[in-house]
Design a protein around this motif. Structure first.
Motif, short mmCIF file in Angstrom:
data_model
loop_
_atom_site.label_atom_id
_atom_site.label_comp_id
_atom_site.label_asym_id
_atom_site.label_seq_id
_atom_site.Cartn_x
_atom_site.Cartn_y
_atom_site.Cartn_z
N LEU A 76 0.76 -1.14 -0.01
CA LEU A 76 0.12 -0.02 0.03
C LEU A 76 0.89 1.37 0.18
CD1 LEU A 76 -2.69 1.31 0.43
CD2 LEU A 76 -2.45 0.83 3.34
N PHE A 77 2.07 1.26 0.65
CA PHE A 77 2.89 2.22 0.89
C PHE A 77 3.95 2.38 -0.26
CE2 PHE A 77 1.48 1.55 5.31
CZ PHE A 77 0.39 2.74 5.54
N ILE A 78 4.25 3.66 -0.68
CA ILE A 78 5.35 3.71 -1.89
C ILE A 78 6.12 4.89 -1.46
CG2 ILE A 78 5.66 4.16 -4.12
CD1 ILE A 78 2.98 3.29 -4.79
N PRO A 79 7.64 4.76 -1.36
CA PRO A 79 8.21 5.78 -0.98
C PRO A 79 8.12 7.14 -1.84
CG PRO A 79 9.71 4.03 -1.02
CD PRO A 79 8.07 3.47 -1.44
N TYR A 80 7.90 8.24 -1.37
CA TYR A 80 7.63 9.36 -2.29
C TYR A 80 8.79 9.62 -3.27
CZ TYR A 80 5.46 13.98 -3.81
OH TYR A 80 4.86 15.07 -4.30
N ARG A 81 9.98 9.17 -3.26
CA ARG A 81 10.89 9.70 -4.31
C ARG A 81 10.51 8.74 -5.65
NH1 ARG A 81 14.04 5.15 -3.57
NH2 ARG A 81 13.61 4.16 -1.53
N LEU A 82 9.96 7.78 -5.05
CA LEU A 82 9.63 6.70 -6.44
C LEU A 82 8.78 7.36 -7.29
CD1 LEU A 82 9.14 2.96 -5.43
CD2 LEU A 82 10.84 4.18 -6.58
N LEU A 83 7.79 8.02 -6.84
CA LEU A 83 6.64 8.69 -7.63
C LEU A 83 7.29 9.83 -8.53
CD1 LEU A 83 3.67 8.47 -7.43
CD2 LEU A 83 3.41 10.46 -6.28
N GLU A 84 8.33 10.36 -7.78
CA GLU A 84 9.07 11.75 -8.57
C GLU A 84 9.78 11.32 -9.75
OE1 GLU A 84 9.64 14.76 -5.22
OE2 GLU A 84 11.19 13.22 -4.96
N LYS A 85 10.30 10.10 -9.99
CA LYS A 85 10.93 9.55 -10.93
C LYS A 85 10.54 9.74 -12.48
CE LYS A 85 14.26 6.64 -8.70
NZ LYS A 85 14.96 5.38 -8.77
N THR A 87 4.79 2.81 -10.13
CA THR A 87 6.06 3.11 -9.66
C THR A 87 6.72 2.11 -8.78
OG1 THR A 87 4.81 4.33 -7.81
CG2 THR A 87 5.46 5.66 -9.32
N VAL A 88 6.07 1.56 -7.79
CA VAL A 88 6.62 0.46 -7.04
C VAL A 88 6.84 -0.64 -7.90
CG1 VAL A 88 4.35 -0.23 -5.98
CG2 VAL A 88 6.46 -0.73 -4.84
N ILE A 89 5.90 -1.11 -8.86
CA ILE A 89 5.90 -2.12 -9.57
C ILE A 89 7.21 -2.18 -10.60
CG2 ILE A 89 4.72 -3.45 -11.46
CD1 ILE A 89 2.15 -3.21 -9.59
N TRP A 90 7.31 -1.00 -11.21
CA TRP A 90 8.40 -0.80 -12.27
C TRP A 90 9.73 -0.96 -11.67
CZ3 TRP A 90 9.07 -2.43 -17.16
CH2 TRP A 90 7.91 -2.55 -17.69
N ALA A 91 9.74 -0.04 -10.30
CA ALA A 91 10.98 -0.37 -9.57
C ALA A 91 11.31 -1.85 -9.41
CB ALA A 91 10.88 0.38 -8.27
N THR A 92 10.41 -2.65 -8.94
CA THR A 92 10.63 -3.99 -8.50
C THR A 92 10.77 -4.71 -9.74
OG1 THR A 92 9.12 -3.73 -6.77
CG2 THR A 92 9.65 -5.90 -7.45
N TYR A 93 10.21 -4.61 -10.94
CA TYR A 93 10.63 -5.15 -12.05
C TYR A 93 12.04 -5.22 -12.80
CZ TYR A 93 5.55 -6.46 -13.10
OH TYR A 93 4.14 -6.62 -13.13
N ALA A 94 12.27 -3.82 -12.24
CA ALA A 94 14.14 -3.50 -12.42
C ALA A 94 15.05 -4.81 -12.04
CB ALA A 94 14.67 -2.58 -11.80
N ARG A 95 14.37 -5.56 -10.78
CA ARG A 95 15.24 -6.63 -10.21
C ARG A 95 14.79 -7.89 -11.00
NH1 ARG A 95 13.88 -7.67 -5.83
NH2 ARG A 95 12.44 -6.00 -5.08
N ARG A 98 12.27 3.28 -18.48
CA ARG A 98 13.46 4.35 -18.67
C ARG A 98 13.38 5.02 -17.04
NH1 ARG A 98 11.92 5.90 -23.69
NH2 ARG A 98 13.35 5.04 -25.21
N ALA A 99 12.48 5.31 -16.46
CA ALA A 99 12.45 5.91 -15.42
C ALA A 99 12.80 5.24 -14.12
CB ALA A 99 10.82 6.55 -14.88
N HIS A 154 15.12 -1.55 -23.28
CA HIS A 154 14.12 -1.09 -22.17
C HIS A 154 13.13 -1.73 -22.49
CE1 HIS A 154 16.53 2.85 -21.17
NE2 HIS A 154 16.22 2.48 -20.09
N ALA A 155 12.39 -2.39 -21.29
CA ALA A 155 11.05 -3.14 -21.50
C ALA A 155 9.84 -2.12 -21.73
CB ALA A 155 10.81 -3.99 -20.28
N TYR A 156 8.83 -2.81 -22.44
CA TYR A 156 7.66 -2.03 -22.81
C TYR A 156 6.58 -2.34 -21.89
CZ TYR A 156 9.72 -0.71 -27.34
OH TYR A 156 10.86 -0.43 -28.23
#
Ligand SMILES: [Zn+2]
Length: 476
Positions: free
Chosen positions: A66-75, A110-118, A235-236, A250-252
């Protein structure tokens, strides 16, 4: 207790139906709602219709926080700009100010793509075809139950692909095989599909596909959206993979969502002056049995027969409920189940039993008939399908009767004012023309053709050559 009529005051009618049918009510925190058991049972049917199709098209469910670090949103610049005004941010927890504020998810790219990076390293890891059922929060200044609430329930699909073609095909697959099928076949909503204009697109999307229904006050409702996100989120959040060519790519992405607003769409598409009318495939209760008796002798006999009928209908796969409440009279029960939109009512009294029959009443306006008890379940199965078709047919006719091709801008503005509906008119593609229509009439472009074809004629607003036909309407 009486409902306002739809023609007298549609918003008041809607509000009273939601309240009196015990679907939902406002809660203590501004813009939030309590979904009551009957409303939640309808939502569960909506979920089933969508979830079955999400899985049948090869997707899996998972769950993100449910919670997402604010900085992730800013990317992702466009994304944060689109969502910043409506996000709720947690700044204090555990009795202290947080070092890093947390966003309560308004959506989860945001949180999902930050995780997909791994999770994504090579083309062999693709595609990722995931969905989650969750609550999201978007601060709402003018809340309306089911339609716009600060917290709402939805599903959000997030997929990652190797190529643009695959990702676009995925967004279209969800539109057609998941949303349109579920909405048309189960919810009985004759939705129209198309693309959004740039101004109406999801924040961060390359293309947004939409499904739009026409409500009985002749306003459009966006019933679901499916987005092709290009490589913006990859990209972000640095999601790259080693391609078949040995190079980094980069993935689509796609994302797609449908929410509890669909319950509002069902109410406003099918409801009438007596309340809700539920399409049988969606109805938590398809047939309600109302026993009618005066004496204790009659009571025993009628309730016994009602229980036997319940068992037979149950065996035929019909969702049946026997309303054996002692404290309410039959007339009260008839009204209540009509208000709650149960498609078919069976009245069962001593005289019916003497004649080996039951009285069958259709909620969709088809009147009342006596039917023999022999063969009753089979006939009811057929009747329920007929009610399903008739509700869809009514809604489709209503939409077609309120879809216009105005010949001039003045005519379009007049029709939008009264009676309202979809206006199909040529458009030059210019955002100024789109903005002018909105300022003059409050109507927005609900959708553009999925596969644009060249059009003849000139823009209904400015008179320049048109590039495509837009569907304008006032909307929720
Ligand atoms: Zn124009």
């Amino acid at each position: 207790m009486a409902l306002p009529t739809q023609s007298a005051d549609f918003p008041a009618w809607y509000q009273e139906v939601v309240k009196q049918a015990e679907l939902a009510e406002p809660s203590l925190a501004r813009g939030t709602m309590v979904i009551r058991p009957y409303g939640f049972a309808i939502w569960e049917k909506v979920q089933r219709a969508i979830d079955d199709r999400i899985k049948a098209t090869g997707h899996q469910n998972l769950y993100f926080p449910l919670f997402i670090p604010y900085r992730l949103l800013e990317k992702e610049a466009e994304h944060v700009e689109g969502f910043a005004p409506e996000v709720a941010v947690v700044t204090h927890a555990g009795g202290e100010e947080l070092e890093e504020p947390l966003v309560v998810r308004p959506t989860s790219e945001t949180v999902i793509w930050a995780t997909y990076a791994r999770w994504i390293q090579s083309y062999r890891d693709l595609p990722l075809l995931y969905n989650q059922w969750a609550n999201v929060v978007r601060w709402e200044l003018r809340p309306r139950l089911f339609l716009r609430t600060t917290e709402f329930l939805w599903q959000e699909g997030h997929t990652a692909h190797e190529t643009e073609d695959e990702a676009v095909a995925e967004a279209r697959l969800i539109l057609d095989r998941v949303y349109r099928e579920a909405m048309v076949d189960v919810l009985g909503l004759p939705v129209l599909v198309g693309r959004k204009s740039a101004a109406e697109r999801f924040a961060g999307a390359v293309e947004t596909f939409t499904l739009e229904g026409l409500m009985r006050d002749r306003k459009a409702l966006q019933a679901g959206t499916s987005h092709y996100l290009g490589q913006n989120f990859a990209r972000a959040y640095g999601v790259t993979f080693l391609g078949r060519d040995g190079k980094e790519h980069h993935a689509y992405a796609t994302s797609w969502g449908a929410s509890t607003r669909l319950v509002g769409g069902v109410i406003m598409t099918h409801g009438d002056d007596r309340g809700l009318r539920l399409p049988p495939r969606l109805a938590p209760i398809q047939v309600v049995v109302v026993p009618i008796y005066r004496s204790d002798d009659e009571r025993g006999r009628v309730l016994g027969a009602a229980a036997a009928i319940r068992e037979r209908l149950d065996g035929a796969g019909i969702r049946v409920h026997v309303d054996d409440r002692e404290e309410q009279r039959p007339g009260f029960k008839f009204n209540e189940w009509e208000l709650k939109g149960v498609p078919v009512r069976l009245e069962l009294g001593p005289r019916d039993l003497d004649a080996d029959q039951a009285t069958v009443a259709r909620r969709d306006g088809g009147g009342k008939e006596a039917w023999p008890l022999a063969g009753l379940p089979e006939r009811l199965v057929t009747l329920l399908e007929e009610v399903q078709r008739s509700l869809f047919g009514d809604a489709e006719r209503f939409r077609d009767d309120h879809t216009f091709r105005p010949g001039s801008y003045t005519e379009m503005a007049e029709l939008l004012d009264d009676p309202g509906g979809f206006m199909l008119a040529p458009w030059c593609g210019g955002p100024e023309c789109e903005a002018r229509v909105k300022a003059d009439t409050r109507a927005t472009i609900r959708f553009l053709p999925l596969d644009p074809e060249p059009v003849e004629g000139s823009c209904i607003v400015c008179g320049s050559p048109a590039t495509e036909t837009a569907a304008w309407a006032q909307a929720y």
